[in-house]
Design an enzyme around this catalytic site. Sequence first.
Site, PDB file in Angstrom:
ATOM      1  N   TYR A   1      -8.011   3.674  27.256  1.00 42.59           N
ATOM      2  CA  TYR A   1      -9.002   3.848  28.324  1.00 42.59           C
ATOM      3  C   TYR A   1      -8.902   5.232  28.964  1.00 42.59           C
ATOM      4  O   TYR A   1      -9.882   5.774  29.458  1.00 42.59           O
ATOM      5  CB  TYR A   1      -8.826   2.748  29.375  1.00 42.59           C
ATOM      6  CG  TYR A   1     -10.088   2.391  30.115  1.00 42.59           C
ATOM      7  CD1 TYR A   1     -11.279   2.164  29.433  1.00 42.59           C
ATOM      8  CD2 TYR A   1     -10.085   2.265  31.502  1.00 42.59           C
ATOM      9  CE1 TYR A   1     -12.434   1.813  30.117  1.00 42.59           C
ATOM     10  CE2 TYR A   1     -11.233   1.910  32.190  1.00 42.59           C
ATOM     11  CZ  TYR A   1     -12.399   1.694  31.502  1.00 42.59           C
ATOM     12  OH  TYR A   1     -13.547   1.355  32.174  1.00 42.59           O
TER      13      TYR A   1
ATOM     14  N   LYS B   1     -12.158   5.170  37.079  1.00 44.29           N
ATOM     15  CA  LYS B   1     -12.269   3.872  37.758  1.00 44.29           C
ATOM     16  C   LYS B   1     -11.339   3.805  38.968  1.00 44.29           C
ATOM     17  O   LYS B   1     -11.679   3.185  39.986  1.00 44.29           O
ATOM     18  CB  LYS B   1     -11.955   2.737  36.783  1.00 44.29           C
ATOM     19  CG  LYS B   1     -12.994   2.534  35.696  1.00 44.29           C
ATOM     20  CD  LYS B   1     -14.364   2.181  36.262  1.00 44.29           C
ATOM     21  CE  LYS B   1     -15.337   1.817  35.155  1.00 44.29           C
ATOM     22  NZ  LYS B   1     -16.701   1.524  35.673  1.00 44.29           N
TER      23      LYS B   1
END
Length: 254
Positions: free
Chosen positions: A153, A160
């Site tokens: 990720y 995020k």
Amino acid sequence: MGILEGKRILVTGVLTDASIAFSVAKLAQEEGATVVLTGFGRLSLVERIAKRLPEPAPVLELDVQSNEQLDTLAARVGEHVDGLDGVVHSIGFAPQTALGGNFLNTTWEDVATALHVSTYSFKSLAVACLPLMKEGGAVVGLDFDATKAWPVYDWMGVAKAGLESCSRYLARDLGPHNIRVNLVAAGPLRTMAAKSIPGFKEFEDSWPAKAPLGWDLSDTIPAAKACVALMSDWFPATTGDIVHVDGGVHAVGS
């Protein structure tokens, strides 16, 4: 009477009917809301998808990196509804070089793109819609738990984490306008966004087994229900929070 009866909702990020944003728009209509959509790039595709909703919804172009489009958003939305009660931020993007295990080699230019589109746009969208939210309302963003360093990720995880912090500051500054700001941290789903992440299969293989409640990688409805609930009047005093819709993985670790 649905829980969004009479409410006016703007949903961003609809690209296919497999997206969380599409499920939010569909469920919002079923719960009584009037929905306006935004799309970026492939507007003709979004317009076709919009026709699959219970009621066809207008589609507006929104590039969150364009000051001009953000500055005119309220006026363009105002051509379809006389205000907004809810806004859904379902926007995220990172260049391929910022994903897939390339963390140490990603350039600032690509990191900056990821942060602009995936993090700063949450603030930009909220501010752009503020003139239409004179009676208050709710802003909901889609998140992926940023408390851990997930495989593949990479810089999207950093983006995020920034989104989570941004939501708290927005909650602080929009509270006086009677606007609640919350995030829904969904587990991995087989959306178009997920397909763009190299190595996403690692999540597909492990998440359902880890989740105490189990996890269906193709079911966007649980996340959509959380978004709709947060925009309803049933959470009048909840802001700056993150609702996890991940089968419980965030609670039990890996």
